[in-house]
Design an enzyme around this catalytic site. Structure first.
Site, PDB file in Angstrom:
ATOM      1  N   CYS A 212       0.847  -1.203   0.000  1.00 16.41           N
ATOM      2  CA  CYS A 212       0.000   0.000   0.000  1.00 16.41           C
ATOM      3  C   CYS A 212       0.878   1.246   0.000  1.00 16.41           C
ATOM      4  CB  CYS A 212      -0.919  -0.013   1.223  1.00 16.41           C
ATOM      5  SG  CYS A 212      -1.892   1.484   1.430  1.00 16.41           S
TER       6      CYS A 212
ATOM      7  N   CYS B  82      -0.350   4.241   2.200  1.00 20.47           N
ATOM      8  CA  CYS B  82      -0.195   4.016   3.647  1.00 20.47           C
ATOM      9  C   CYS B  82       1.233   4.322   4.095  1.00 20.47           C
ATOM     10  CB  CYS B  82      -0.480   2.558   4.002  1.00 20.47           C
ATOM     11  SG  CYS B  82      -2.135   2.020   3.624  1.00 20.47           S
ATOM     12  N   ASP B  83       2.199   3.905   3.297  1.00 23.72           N
ATOM     13  CA  ASP B  83       3.564   3.819   3.798  1.00 23.72           C
ATOM     14  C   ASP B  83       4.588   4.733   3.121  1.00 23.72           C
ATOM     15  OD1 ASP B  83       2.565   1.904   5.489  1.00 23.72           O
ATOM     16  OD2 ASP B  83       3.082   0.235   4.187  1.00 23.72           O
TER      17      ASP B  83
END
Lengths: 105, 405
Positions: free
Chosen positions: B134, B137-138
């Site tokens: 993801c 997300c990261d």
């Protein structure tokens, strides 16, 4: 939930006696935003655990220092030592089960 | 019953949300069950520049939040829960979740797909510690750091470009010969121009290494067989998806890879069960096609309920015998025999009623009673088939049927 950051992480988490939960999150992480209200709900059920959250956008290095490189991640410390580590695909039910385990509830 | 719905949708990605919008707008009592994030995979996609009407760009979370509000606006219900079991046989279907039990006349499967694991050494152990699926997300962790991306389809190349906004360098491991990517041309050209992107051709990732956090990857060159260690801070894996159909095994027909085959009406192998979006066997898996599937399934579900309830009221629940004529306006012989059958039914109105089913519009009921020839007349008594005549109809044949009524 207590907001932890560079200034207070050591005092509130690493040097804290007992159980401390840290929710690593970011406003850009959609799964984190979904999870957060459920974690807040669990705070009411586990009075013996100190619930904290850490925004990685402002505390990236600090998170990486805890070997967190992905979201969502929740760590639980006991007397400053990691005892629970949940990352990526876990549900709030998984977290509740882990908390029951470590608190003996 | 409080937990009883007309349409129950499993999964709140674009397919499920569009189905929710259409069904609830048609005043159907509609519930969407979602175990995770509303918006599905689209909610973790930052870049979206091909959803019609949004050429200036809209993010996945923005678009799916709007769809969610749109469905709620028409009265669609949402519950956060996980489905654990399904009983799909029969008109009323039962759905068991972790926290409850629901019944529904129709079920729309919109469970989507999830990122496929590469299955290499170190991948599981280092998930969330440098291994990610993801980008939104990261990505923030990787400011001024190095990233390796595995995969070369549209998703992989687009996410790699998104990651260059944060990372110092993004290295894409590509299994194909130099210059060959699975991604579409427009995306390829942009990637080749991006100065932060480097490619490693003819290669696969063999292992992810690190002590508690990603430190390096082992990359194998397929031409030379040589394995080289490449230092990196993170590995982002975009090598396709797998459908979430574990719960359906043995209940609904699936293809070899686990996807659900559905026809143009999104009907699966089970009556009243539909499949939409990425979970369906299809050519193009995009937000726009998922939304289209959702709209079709909701409309098909509404028509299905209407037809089934009509058949139940007009045929199965009748105390009087009912002659059901299966015909089609496109079948000349059956068309010509309609007046004969109508006249016959009128002559016996004291002991039987007549219902016509146009098999061009409704093939389901014909299939259920194994009607293969046109025209066919089935005589129902107390909900059961008591007699049947098919093919070239004559008054004599019809009269024989009347004796059974």
């Amino acid at each position: 939930m207590l907001e932890v950051n560079k200034e207070n992480f050591e005092a509130e988490v690493l040097n804290s006696k007992g159980l401390v939960l840290v929710d690593f999150w970011s406003p850009k992480c959609v799964p984190c935003m979904e999870l957060l209200p459920h974690v807040q709900e669990l705070e009411g059920q586990f009075a013996g655990v100190k619930f904290c959250k850490l925004n990685i956008l402002e505390n990236r290095r600090l998170a990486m220092g805890q070997k967190v490189m992905g979201l969502p991640t929740i760590l639980v410390y006991k007397d400053g030592e990691k005892v629970v580590e949940l990352s990526k695909d876990f549900s709030h039910e998984d977290l509740a089960a882990k908390l029951k385990e470590v608190t003996g509830a | 019953m409080a937990n009883s719905y007309d349409v129950l949708i499993i999964g709140a990605g674009p397919g499920g949300l569009a189905a929710g919008i259409y069904a609830s707008r048609s005043k159907l009592n509609t519930l969407v069950i979602e175990k995770g994030v509303i918006g599905g995979q689209a909610a973790t996609t930052e870049e979206m520049e091909n959803y019609p009407g949004f050429y200036e760009g809209v993010t996945g979370p923005q678009l799916t939040q709007h769809m969610h509000k749109h469905a709620e606006h028409f009265g669609c219900h949402f519950v956060k829960d996980e489905v654990v079991d399904l009983d799909l046989a029969g008109y009323e279907k039962a759905i068991t979740t972790k926290n409850g039990r629901y019944t529904a006349k129709t079920v729309i499967f919109a469970t989507g797909a999830e990122p496929r694991f590469l299955g290499v050494k170190g991948e599981k152990e280092l998930k969330g510690k440098g291994v990610s699926y993801c980008a939104t997300c990261d990505a923030d962790f990787y400011e001024d750091l190095d990233i390796v991306v595995v995969g070369n389809g549209d998703a992989a190349i687009e996410e790699a470009m998104y990651l260059t906004r944060f990372a110092a360098k993004v290295t894409i491991i590509v299994i194909h010969d130099e210059g060959v990517l699975d991604a579409t041309k427009v995306i390829q050209e942009r990637a080749f121009k991006n100065e932060k992107i480097e490619f490693v051709w003819n290669s696969v990732l063999e292992e992810i290494k690190g002590d508690g956090i990603v430190e390096a990857v082992a990359v194998k060159n397929l031409k030379t067989g040589k394995v080289t260690d490449l230092e990196t801070n993170g590995v982002f894996i975009f090598v396709g998806t797998v459908p979430r159909t574990e719960l359906l095994k043995g209940k609904v027909e699936l293809d070899q890879r686990g996807y659900i085959p559905a026809n143009e009406l999104m009907e699966t192998s089970v009556d009243g069960v539909y499949a939409v979006g990425d979970v369906r066997q299809k050519y193009l898996r995009q937000v726009v096609t998922a939304a289209a599937d959702g709209a079709i399934a909701a409309v098909a579900a509404e028509k299905y309920m209407h037809e089934e309830e009509n058949f139940k009221n007009e045929v199965l629940d009748k105390t009087k015998a009912v002659a059901v004529m299966f015909w089609s306006p496109f079948h000349q012989a059956s068309l010509e025999m309609v007046p004969l059958v109508e006249e016959f039914a009128a002559g016996h109105s004291e002991k039987l009623d007549m219902v016509k089913i146009d098999t061009y519009r409704n093939q389901r009921i014909a299939r259920r009673y194994d009607v293969q020839e046109m025209p066919s007349i089935l005589l129902f008594k107390g909900g059961e088939v008591a007699g049947r005549v098919t093919g070239q109809l004559t008054r004599e044949k019809l009269e024989e049927l009347a004796i059974l009524a």
